[in-house]
Structures are given as structure tokens and as C-alpha cells.
Design a protein around this motif. Structure first.
Motif, short mmCIF file in Angstrom:
data_model
loop_
_atom_site.label_atom_id
_atom_site.label_comp_id
_atom_site.label_asym_id
_atom_site.label_seq_id
_atom_site.Cartn_x
_atom_site.Cartn_y
_atom_site.Cartn_z
N TYR A 60 44.32 35.36 56.67
CA TYR A 60 45.70 35.45 56.18
C TYR A 60 45.94 34.63 54.93
CZ TYR A 60 48.34 31.10 57.41
OH TYR A 60 48.88 29.85 57.45
N VAL A 61 47.00 35.04 54.21
CA VAL A 61 47.49 34.30 53.06
C VAL A 61 49.00 34.23 53.23
CG1 VAL A 61 47.79 34.27 50.56
CG2 VAL A 61 45.76 35.30 51.54
N GLY A 62 49.57 33.09 52.88
CA GLY A 62 51.01 32.96 52.99
C GLY A 62 51.69 32.97 51.63
N LEU A 67 49.47 37.08 42.12
CA LEU A 67 48.57 38.21 42.20
C LEU A 67 47.14 37.78 42.46
CD1 LEU A 67 49.62 41.02 41.96
CD2 LEU A 67 49.22 40.95 39.51
N VAL A 68 46.77 36.61 41.94
CA VAL A 68 45.37 36.18 42.06
C VAL A 68 44.94 36.20 43.52
CG1 VAL A 68 43.72 34.34 41.62
CG2 VAL A 68 45.60 34.72 40.02
N VAL A 76 42.76 38.82 46.06
CA VAL A 76 41.59 38.38 46.84
C VAL A 76 41.73 38.88 48.27
CG1 VAL A 76 40.33 36.40 47.77
CG2 VAL A 76 41.07 36.38 45.39
N LEU A 77 42.94 38.83 48.78
CA LEU A 77 43.19 39.34 50.13
C LEU A 77 42.82 40.82 50.18
CD1 LEU A 77 44.32 38.59 52.94
CD2 LEU A 77 46.54 39.42 52.16
N PRO A 120 43.32 41.99 56.97
CA PRO A 120 44.18 41.08 56.21
C PRO A 120 45.56 40.93 56.82
CG PRO A 120 44.18 43.22 55.16
CD PRO A 120 43.37 43.36 56.42
N ILE A 121 46.07 39.72 56.81
CA ILE A 121 47.46 39.48 57.20
C ILE A 121 48.15 38.80 56.03
CG2 ILE A 121 49.02 38.25 58.76
CD1 ILE A 121 46.85 38.23 60.84
N ALA A 122 49.25 39.37 55.62
CA ALA A 122 50.07 38.69 54.61
C ALA A 122 51.24 38.07 55.34
CB ALA A 122 50.56 39.68 53.57
#
Length: 421
Positions: free
Chosen positions: A33-35, A48-49, A53-54, A64-66
Motif C-alpha cells: 500500500y501507499v498512502g 505521481l512518482v 510505482v504502485l 495494490p492498495i491506495a
RNA sequence: GGCGGGUUGCCCGAGCGGCCAAUGGGAGGGGACUGUAAAUCCCCCGGCUCUGCCUUCGAAGGUUCAAAUCCUUCACCCGCCA
């Protein structure tokens, strides 16, 4: 080439926990995940970077989890800031959460048969939590000594202080990771390099509460060759929201990248293969004036964000407006679509045509009439490609192509469309 | 709670009763040169119904012919002490 090697080649690896173990884990699909915290109504191109990557992870077969920070956005992340954030109201944050949720979704595939993406909001598990539960069940696992040692906190202590609110941020983010670990078996958190402290705090929490282990991976902060901040233009940040940054402006932003940055940007932002990027680098070095690399970059990102059709329109507009082609030779439909991407002002056929100064101000290209007058005085005011002079200059009816459209220009590349209705 | 220091234009930062729309730097804008680059050079950079007028120096009052500059109160920030 595996995913990590690809990321390394693109310059997208900053820090990671045990890289061998991570590489090993990635041999099978994992959940990561990315927050994103809602600190504005839209994400900007700097976000965006890591978002891309996600996407790279999803393309490589991972889940993937956003995470959209409905909760953390209410608190404020001290990382990378030297002063306290001002708090936004819950209504504002809620609104921003829903907008960002939509944006993030555009980059992920929710219908992938094997590894569909997910979007979550940390408010879902944070808001039911009582203060006592928070302190007893989560707070107990944190050592203030360690929290103080975190870069984000330590630098703020030096810079004049930090509120209890922001000090607690790392606890919330750690709890997110724990929660996603429990709910979805998430074992990797990605983030910007300023997130390292928050991410490893989450790993600690997972270990203490669940006895589990996960990974952390950070992406370097993107810098431009001249050291200045990436993603800002005269008008401010470059946003993903087309209302805030038009597709035309978005395309132009990438097209206007500096030569020294363009290859690097292709690696970071594009999904072109190594061979394709190497080829562009070669052609760029041989003939930078052609700007093939710039064009490829702008084209790919605009397509990704706004779609192929919009990208074509925007490119056609740029060609017509900047290019050698005569606007007067275009048919009305083509002209209209070229101008659709520009800031504009509309005026009524019945009234007298206002001055250049009034028109360019109305189109929002300059902030004030004073600024517009200054441009005229300095020789940066154009009607089509003809320099105009005098504050009181106004186009005439015959200046309108197809009886409808006129193009004003401020400086070299700021255009505005005037529509007569 | 006490004492002291601070709050200036997009940012940093001078000014400490009239010569202040306010020095300097950065960011930004226009021009020249170019490739809708970079570097460099020149110019500009509160607003307007623009040879003048209007609104700005944390907020509100006050003193004065005159206040960003002095006084009072309030808000916020920082430091030391409790």
C-alpha cells in the motif's frame, strides 16, 4: 529483469528494509500500500512518482492498495515540514478525500482478474477508536524516546516545536499499516523517502502486536537538475485535476522540462521500456532541438491521465498555436477544438470589443490589469503573432477567425482564446 | 501564571514618526539570444477610472498636522522562569 532491478534502473529506490528478503517475497504476489493524505483538493504531479510505482507493482502482478488519509489528513504529517500545518475542517477534508479517491483510481486497475486494486480510507478504522483505546491498545507500544528521535520530529523540535497533534501522526500511520496487515495481509508499504520513519514505525507496531513482519520501501524525493523543486510552475503546482491544471497546461508542463531532466523523467514517469528510453536518450543527445524525448514524455503522461483523445487534441492545439501553421487556414471545428484547451474569455457580439488588457485579464492569464498593462508596455502583448502596443489597443471584429475566435498571447507561450457570442 | 523577544508585500528579510507602496535577496513576469530548452544580459514586479488616486506593514482602538514606526487592548508564535 525483475521489478526491483527495474526500479533501481529508473532511480526509484531510496531505502528499503532487508532487500534480499523483499526480493524473495516479491517472487510471489504480495499486497502493498501507499498512502495519500488529502492536503489539497487534488494530487499534484509530485504525487505521481509514488503512485506510478504502485502501478508498476500492480503490472508486475501484486495487489495494490491506495490509502486515502481521511483520518491522517485531519491531523497533519510533520514530515518534511518545518512548521505546523493549519488544520482543515472535516467537511473540507471529506471533500478532498472523495476527489483524491477518484484520481488515484484512474491509475489502478480494479477489474484485473488476478490482482484487482483496492482503495481504502483510514478514517474507517480510526474514527471508531476511542481515546482510551487508542492510548491503551496502540499508544502503549510506542516509546516516546523513539518517537522523538524520528527525523520528522527531531527537526521540528529544532525548528521551534511541534504540537501534540502532529507528534502523534506517526502513531496513526503505524496503525494504518497494522490494520492493513491484519485485514488484507499487506506486507509492504511504499512511500516517499520522507516517509521512512513513519513506515518503519508501522513495522515495529506489526511486530509488537501481531508478531508479524513486513517490508518498507521508499522512493527518492525527485529533484530537478538545478536543485529546484519539482512540479511547480509560475501558476503554482501542476495538478492532476483538469479543472485545476488543464490537460493543455499539463502537456506543456512536461514538454517544457529542462533538457537535463527529461531522460530522468522518462525513467521515473513513463512505462516505456529500457530500450525505448535508451533510444530516446540517444536521439536527444544527437539533436536536442527536436525534443523527441520531451514529446514522448508529455504524450505518455497526458495519455495516462487524460486519455488518448484529449492528448491528441491538446497536441493539435499546441501545433496550431505555436507552429508554423496558419490558424486562419483551419476550419471552424478544428479551430474550436484547438482553442478548447486554452484559458478563455467570452464577449458579447453586441458590445464593443474590450481592450487587449481587459481581455487577457478576463481570461485569467494575468492577475490584474496593472500586470496586463505592464506586459503591453514591456512588449510582450500579442494578437495572434503580432505584437501590439498601447493600453487602449482593442481587436476589431475582423480579427476574429470564423467571426468567432481570437487568440491573444502574453509573452512567448501564454495563450488565451477570446470567443465572440 | 511571570518576564523578555517577535508578527512587514508570494517567501526570506531591512525599516523604528515625515524623503515609505516601503532597502536587499529569492521566487515570478517581459524582452534579447534560442529549440515553446539551459546559461547569460537588460527591464519589471500592491491595485485602480493611472502625470493622479486608493488599500497595505498580525487585529482593533488611540496620540499626532503626519504612524510600518509612539501608546493601549487583543490574538498568535518563540525563549527563559514558575
Amino acid at each position: 529483469m525483475n521489478l526491483l532491478d527495474d526500479l533501481r534502473w529508473r532511480g526509484l529506490l531510496a531505502q528499503s528494509t532487508d532487500e534480499k528478503a523483499l526480493a524473495e517475497a516479491l517472487s510471489k504476489p504480495i499486497t502493498l500500500y501507499v498512502g495519500f493524505d488529502p492536503t489539497a483538493p487534488s494530487l499534484h504531479c509530485g504525487n505521481l512518482v509514488v503512485l506510478l510505482v504502485l502501478r508498476r507493482f500492480q503490472l508486475a502482478g501484486h495487489y495494490p492498495i491506495a490509502l486515502v488519509g481521511g483520518a491522517t489528513g485531519l491531523v497533519g504529517d510533520p514530515s518534511g515540514r518545518n512548521e505546523e500545518r493549519s488544520l482543515n475542517s472535516t467537511e473540507i477534508v471529506e471533500n478532498w478525500v472523495s476527489r483524491i479517491r477518484t484520481q488515484v483510481s484512474a491509475f489502478l486497475d480494479f477489474d484485473a482478474p488476478k490482482n484487482p486494486a483496492r482503495v481504502v480510507n483510514n478514517l474507517d478504522w480510526t474514527s471508531p477508536l476511542s481515546a482510551i483505546e487508542f492510548l491503551r491498545d496502540i499508544g502503549k507500544h510506542f516509546s516516546v524516546n523513539q518517537m522523538l528521535a524520528k527525523d520528522s520530529v527531531a527537526s521540528r523540535l529544532d525548528a521551534g516545536g511541534i504540537s501534540y497533534t502532529e507528534f502523534s501522526y506517526q502513531v496513526l500511520q503505524s496503525y494504518d499499516y497494522l490494520e492493513l496487515f491484519k485485514r488484507h495481509g499487506c506486507t509492504l508499504q511504499l512511500g516517499g523517502s520522507d516517509q521512512w520513519g513513519n513506515i518503519v514505525a508501522g513495522l515495529d507496531l506489526i511486530r509488537r502486536v501481531e508478531g508479524g513482519s513486513g517490508h518498507a520501501l521508499t522512493v527518492p524525493l525527485l529533484t530537478k537538475s538545478d536543485g529546484s523543486k519539482f512540479g511547480k510552475t509560475a501558476g503554482g503546482s501542476v495538478w492532476l485535476d483538469p479543472e485545476m491544471t488543464s490537460p493543455y497546461a499539463f502537456f506543456q508542463f512536461w514538454l517544457n522540462s529542462e533538457d537535463k531532466d527529461v531522460i530522468n523523467f522518462l525513467k521515473v514517469f513513463s512505462f516505456l521500456s529500457h530500450d525505448e528510453i535508451n533510444a530516446l536518450e540517444k536521439s536527444h543527445n544527437e539533436n536536442p532541438g527536436l525534443r523527441e524525448a520531451h514529446r514522448a514524455l508529455a504524450r505518455e503522461l497526458t495519455t495516462l491521465l487524460h486519455g488518448a483523445e484529449t492528448t491528441q487534441r491538446v497536441e493539435a492545439a499546441a501545433r496550431a498555436l505555436f507552429g508554423q501553421g496558419e490558424l486562419g487556414e483551419l476550419d471552424e471545428a478544428t479551430l474550436a477544438s484547438a482553442l478548447a484547451e486554452l484559458p478563455r474569455a467570452t464577449i458579447s457580439k453586441r458590445e464593443d470589443i474590450p481592450t487587449w488588457v481587459d481581455l487577457i485579464t478576463a481570461a485569467g492569464v494575468v492577475d490584474s490589469k496593472s500586470a496586463a498593462r505592464r506586459i503591453v508596455k514591456e512588449g510582450g502583448a500579442y494578437l495572434y503573432n503580432v505584437k501590439i502596443s498601447g493600453d487602449d489597443f482593442a481587436p476589431t471584429k475582423s480579427d476574429f477567425l470564423c467571426g468567432k475566435y481570437a487568440v491573444l498571447r502574453k509573452g512567448k507561450r501564454d495563450l488565451a482564446a477570446i470567443e465572440l457570442i
